[in-house]
Design a protein around this motif. Structure first.
Motif, mmCIF file in Angstrom:
data_model
loop_
_atom_site.group_PDB
_atom_site.id
_atom_site.type_symbol
_atom_site.label_atom_id
_atom_site.label_comp_id
_atom_site.label_asym_id
_atom_site.label_seq_id
_atom_site.Cartn_x
_atom_site.Cartn_y
_atom_site.Cartn_z
ATOM 1 N N ALA A 46 10.143 4.192 -1.235
ATOM 2 C CA ALA A 46 9.179 4.739 -1.774
ATOM 3 C C ALA A 46 9.455 5.831 -2.764
ATOM 4 O O ALA A 46 10.468 6.639 -2.614
ATOM 5 C CB ALA A 46 8.221 5.259 -0.642
ATOM 6 N N THR A 47 8.696 6.047 -3.981
ATOM 7 C CA THR A 47 9.276 6.805 -5.039
ATOM 8 C C THR A 47 8.016 7.820 -4.877
ATOM 9 O O THR A 47 6.837 7.787 -5.125
ATOM 10 C CB THR A 47 9.116 6.077 -6.358
ATOM 11 O OG1 THR A 47 7.701 5.610 -6.582
ATOM 12 C CG2 THR A 47 10.308 5.286 -6.392
ATOM 13 N N ALA A 94 7.938 -4.706 -11.706
ATOM 14 C CA ALA A 94 7.219 -4.716 -12.795
ATOM 15 C C ALA A 94 5.674 -4.661 -12.429
ATOM 16 O O ALA A 94 4.702 -4.360 -13.412
ATOM 17 C CB ALA A 94 7.367 -6.186 -13.411
ATOM 18 N N SER A 95 5.401 -4.794 -11.325
ATOM 19 C CA SER A 95 3.995 -4.750 -10.929
ATOM 20 C C SER A 95 3.286 -3.646 -10.400
ATOM 21 O O SER A 95 2.335 -3.548 -10.135
ATOM 22 C CB SER A 95 3.877 -5.966 -9.605
ATOM 23 O OG SER A 95 4.465 -7.182 -9.886
ATOM 24 N N GLN A 96 4.157 -2.760 -10.045
ATOM 25 C CA GLN A 96 3.773 -1.258 -9.522
ATOM 26 C C GLN A 96 4.754 -0.177 -9.552
ATOM 27 O O GLN A 96 5.771 -0.301 -10.023
ATOM 28 C CB GLN A 96 3.419 -1.395 -7.856
ATOM 29 C CG GLN A 96 4.492 -2.154 -7.229
ATOM 30 C CD GLN A 96 5.677 -1.218 -6.758
ATOM 31 O OE1 GLN A 96 5.507 0.040 -6.529
ATOM 32 N NE2 GLN A 96 6.838 -1.676 -7.027
ATOM 33 N N SER A 97 4.424 1.075 -9.108
ATOM 34 C CA SER A 97 5.248 2.197 -9.451
ATOM 35 C C SER A 97 5.404 2.949 -8.071
ATOM 36 O O SER A 97 5.985 4.349 -8.192
ATOM 37 C CB SER A 97 4.500 3.199 -10.533
ATOM 38 O OG SER A 97 3.415 3.642 -10.086
ATOM 39 N N GLY A 98 4.924 2.651 -6.975
ATOM 40 C CA GLY A 98 4.865 3.292 -5.699
ATOM 41 C C GLY A 98 6.349 3.130 -5.059
ATOM 42 O O GLY A 98 6.416 4.048 -4.283
ATOM 43 N N PHE A 99 6.991 2.237 -5.387
ATOM 44 C CA PHE A 99 8.352 2.002 -4.790
ATOM 45 C C PHE A 99 9.261 1.327 -5.596
ATOM 46 O O PHE A 99 8.774 0.645 -6.612
ATOM 47 C CB PHE A 99 8.324 1.246 -3.469
ATOM 48 C CG PHE A 99 7.722 -0.125 -3.506
ATOM 49 C CD1 PHE A 99 8.932 -1.264 -3.688
ATOM 50 C CD2 PHE A 99 6.681 -0.643 -3.324
ATOM 51 C CE1 PHE A 99 8.424 -2.450 -3.788
ATOM 52 C CE2 PHE A 99 6.076 -1.780 -3.502
ATOM 53 C CZ PHE A 99 7.254 -2.801 -3.769
ATOM 54 N N ILE A 100 10.501 1.470 -5.294
ATOM 55 C CA ILE A 100 11.709 0.775 -5.999
ATOM 56 C C ILE A 100 12.398 -0.519 -5.501
ATOM 57 O O ILE A 100 12.940 0.127 -4.369
ATOM 58 C CB ILE A 100 12.629 1.597 -6.847
ATOM 59 C CG1 ILE A 100 11.964 2.621 -7.754
ATOM 60 C CG2 ILE A 100 13.782 1.026 -7.274
ATOM 61 C CD1 ILE A 100 12.888 3.677 -8.324
ATOM 62 N N ALA A 101 12.476 -1.542 -5.813
ATOM 63 C CA ALA A 101 13.170 -2.593 -5.126
ATOM 64 C C ALA A 101 14.417 -3.008 -5.920
ATOM 65 O O ALA A 101 14.617 -2.926 -6.943
ATOM 66 C CB ALA A 101 12.333 -3.800 -4.881
ATOM 67 N N THR A 124 1.078 -1.181 -0.097
ATOM 68 C CA THR A 124 -0.011 0.000 -0.058
ATOM 69 C C THR A 124 0.964 1.134 0.036
ATOM 70 O O THR A 124 1.951 1.443 0.804
ATOM 71 C CB THR A 124 -0.966 -0.020 1.336
ATOM 72 O OG1 THR A 124 -1.684 -1.099 1.186
ATOM 73 C CG2 THR A 124 -1.883 1.282 1.298
ATOM 74 N N HIS A 125 0.511 2.263 -1.060
ATOM 75 C CA HIS A 125 1.390 3.472 -1.106
ATOM 76 C C HIS A 125 0.433 4.442 -1.432
ATOM 77 O O HIS A 125 0.118 4.642 -2.449
ATOM 78 C CB HIS A 125 2.550 3.221 -1.813
ATOM 79 C CG HIS A 125 3.526 4.629 -2.097
ATOM 80 N ND1 HIS A 125 3.788 5.207 -2.893
ATOM 81 C CD2 HIS A 125 3.794 5.308 -0.997
ATOM 82 C CE1 HIS A 125 4.587 6.219 -2.802
ATOM 83 N NE2 HIS A 125 4.710 6.168 -1.506
ATOM 84 N N GLY A 126 -0.042 5.217 -0.316
ATOM 85 C CA GLY A 126 -0.997 6.314 -0.629
ATOM 86 C C GLY A 126 -2.371 5.634 -1.225
ATOM 87 O O GLY A 126 -3.043 4.813 -0.416
ATOM 88 N N SER A 127 -2.984 5.959 -2.254
ATOM 89 C CA SER A 127 -4.208 5.491 -2.758
ATOM 90 C C SER A 127 -3.802 4.214 -3.212
ATOM 91 O O SER A 127 -4.910 3.471 -3.830
ATOM 92 C CB SER A 127 -5.048 6.503 -3.457
ATOM 93 O OG SER A 127 -4.095 6.836 -4.454
ATOM 94 N N GLU A 128 -2.727 3.762 -3.669
ATOM 95 C CA GLU A 128 -2.159 2.901 -4.497
ATOM 96 C C GLU A 128 -2.103 1.748 -3.733
ATOM 97 O O GLU A 128 -1.280 1.659 -2.945
ATOM 98 C CB GLU A 128 -1.151 2.875 -5.430
ATOM 99 C CG GLU A 128 -0.874 2.010 -6.431
ATOM 100 C CD GLU A 128 0.428 2.122 -7.034
ATOM 101 O OE1 GLU A 128 1.083 1.206 -7.836
ATOM 102 O OE2 GLU A 128 1.287 3.003 -6.799
#
Length: 635
Positions: free
Chosen positions: A353-354, A315-322, A284-288
């Motif tokens: 988190a980005t 590849a699954s989301q844009s809220g954080f970078i691993a 969960t990141h904000g509303s995403e």
């Protein structure tokens, strides 16, 4: 009757020459020029014995004064790239103490708040005030070539503050780097500079870290934005006006830090204690929010698993970078009978988190609803790596400017309607920021540099025999190097005989500097400096600041390389960790001056006491008939 008699000088006898007799005491042999020279040499050596520490300290103080003046000089942020008028040039500098922010003047000014609605009564019914029917209203939000469609529901019993909060929530939950908030103020500009309306209103903002581009909002279903009368901030600067000179009081309350997870380091070639199969995770990141999963094979190593996790998560989301990172690995598994830790290279997993908005935090957990009981395995994966235990929650930047607190994510702030930008450096505390008219501050700073240089040069010339030969000329060399004529002198070279360039070097003239007098001290002419700035500012900046050519970097380099103790004449040197000692090679033959050996201050004091005792007991072979001494051996 009075008779006066006048006596005339007696005439010399015929053939006799007048005789003149001069009486003078027998002073013994006259002191020849050679002895006088040796006496002067001995006097300098004895002076160094007494004053070497004080001389080195005085020299160091003058060098440091010049170094501080050079370091304090600041070239205008907006000159000549943003303005060609020296009178409009500005410098931005932190005040005394540790700098709380890094500050600069952007190419294009833009305030934090980009749009304001009109003001409303906080108790007013939203539908009645706006003349809208209850229902859903849609509008688009476009920023940096990306567009989203947002929806707000207007209920019949909503007040204006409720509706403004609903619109702000829709904007803040979107992925665009645009923020919205409700503003309440009783006088124009009280809580939002540029907002002239009072009561409750809506402010739409963009952090200056994301540029000066205006977001675009358009009604698509209904006329909600038109009813709110959302208009562009009237105080957005037009053109390229310079910032207003001011002094800001700053207080950093918290530093910006995005949410981050960092695992413990593991052996990349070891087998992970994970069950083969599918492992699922939720975020969960904000509303995403969402889930992703990865497969673990029976023959996988930790390196395989961590890299697969990073690829799947990204590849699954844009809220954080691993990502995987190399890190030192510590193990307590020592051989039997030995104590301590084993250290070696390891591999760790990081997630950051980005571009979080205000208040947004990243959360990661195992998906308990996943099939095949993979939720239990996912929790084990997180626990083994210690991800949740080592998580950094994240904070928004909070900065009080002149007593008014501001909160931003990321930690970039705008002052003077965006003409000045700040970024917090991570320090927490109080400080000041000065925005100054650049010409006045540059004149003041160059005057400080000139005074500091003159103080140093006068000190070196006054007691030149006590310092290494050519030391004053070495510090003058950068000035001579500014001459455009072909001179065999570079900025950091040692002093060599050069032609007299007093006041004739075109480089010096462009900086408003000239040398005067026999001591070649500096004179700063601010009118000539202003003329140079107006005619060719880039060359003036180059002559002052360019590495390898600039005057100020050359002096800064000399200050860093000069050891005040080594700069003294060869008569004195310092021993690390001990008192000052003197190593002298006497030019006087016996019996005037015996050969000297290194002596400490205590030994010199003992000698002084013994010599004074001998003086009190009787004659001394070094006494002159007048009672003065050729050499004062007492030091």
């Amino acid at each position: 009757m009075v008779t006066s008699i006048k006596w005339d000088p007696a005439a010399p006898l015929p053939g006799a020459e007048p005789q003149r007799t001069t009486l003078r005491p027998d002073r013994g042999p006259s002191v020849t020029s050679e002895v006088s020279q040796r006496y002067s040499q001995s006097r300098n050596e004895l002076t160094l014995r007494r004053e070497a520490p004080a001389l080195a300290q005085s020299l160091e103080e003058r060098i440091q004064r010049l170094a501080r003046a050079v370091e304090h000089f600041a070239w205008p942020e907006n000159f000549p790239d943003q303005t060609s008028d020296p009178a409009k040039a500005r410098t931005v500098q932190n005040g005394m103490g540790a700098p709380l922010v890094s500050a600069w003047l952007p190419d294009r000014a833009a305030p934090y708040d980009r749009y304001f609605s009109k003001g409303f009564d906080w108790q007013a019914n939203a539908a009645d005030t706006l003349g809208l029917d209850p229902g859903e209203y849609s509008f688009t939000l476009e920023h940096q070539d990306e567009t989203s469609e947002l929806t707000v529901t207007l209920d019949a019993d909503m007040t204006m503050p409720d509706l403004l909060d609903a619109v702000a929530l829709a904007v803040n939950n979107d992925d665009r780097n645009v923020q919205a908030r409700q503003v309440s103020q009783t006088s124009p500009g009280l809580h939002a500079p540029g907002q002239v309306a009072t009561g409750r209103s809506l402010a739409v903002s963009v952090n200056p870290a994301y540029g000066a581009e205006l977001p675009v909002l358009r009604d698509t279903s209904g006329h909600l934005l038109a009813a709110l009368d959302l208009r562009e901030n009237p105080r957005i600067p037009s053109g390229n006006a310079p910032p207003v000179p001011a002094r800001y009081s700053l207080q950093s309350l918290s530093r910006y830090s995005p949410t981050a997870f960092q695992s413990t380091a593991v052996d990349p070639g070891a087998a992970p204690p994970l069950e083969p199969g599918t492992h699922a995770f939720a975020y969960t990141h904000g509303s995403e929010s969402g889930t992703f999963s990865m497969d673990v094979q029976a023959d996988d190593t930790w390196e395989d698993v961590l890299q697969r996790f990073a690829r799947t998560a990204n590849a699954s989301q844009s809220g954080f970078i691993a990502a995987t990172v190399e890190r030192e690995r510590v193990s307590s598994a020592m051989p039997e009978g030995e104590w301590g830790d084993l250290r070696g290279s390891g591999l760790a997993l990081e997630m950051v988190a980005t571009a979080p908005k205000l208040g947004q935090r990243l959360q990661i957990a195992g998906d308990e609803d996943a099939e095949d009981d993979s939720g239990q395995a996912a929790a084990t994966f997180l626990d083994i790596l210690g991800l949740n235990a080592s998580a950094r929650p994240g904070t928004d930047a909070r900065l009080a400017v002149d007593g008014r607190e501001r909160e931003r994510a990321p930690g970039v702030f705008a002052l003077d309607q965006g003409r000045v930008r700040l970024e917090e450096t991570g320090s927490v505390g109080s400080g000041e920021l000065h925005v100054q008219e650049a010409y006045a501050s540059m004149v003041e700073q160059l005057q400080d540099v000139t005074l500091a240089y003159n103080d140093l040069r006068e000190f070196l010339l006054r007691d030149a025999e006590l310092f290494q030969p050519g030391l004053a000329a070495t510090w003058r060399a950068p000035l001579q190097a500014l001459d455009n004529s072909a001179q065999a002198m570079n900025l950091n070279g040692t002093a060599t005989p050069q032609p007299d360039v007093s006041g004739s070097t075109s480089g010096l003239e462009r900086l408003g500097l000239r040398e005067f007098g026999t001591d070649k001290l500096l004179w700063f002419d601010h009118d000539a400096f202003f003329t140079g700035l107006g005619s060719d500012p880039k060359q003036v900046r180059s002559l002052l600041l360019d590495a390898g050519q600039g005057l100020l970097p050359a002096w800064a380099d000399l200050a860093a390389r000069t050891d005040p103790r080594s700069a003294l004449a060869d008569h004195a040197e310092s021993r690390p960790g001990a008192a000052w000692t003197v190593t002298e090679q006497s030019g006087l033959p016996d019996p005037f001056q015996p050969d000297l050996t290194p002596r400490t201050e205590v030994q010199l004091e003992q000698q002084s006491t013994l010599v004074n005792l001998l003086d009190d007991m009787g004659s001394d072979p070094f006494d002159l008939p007048s009672g003065r001494k050729i050499v004062d051996r007492s030091g």
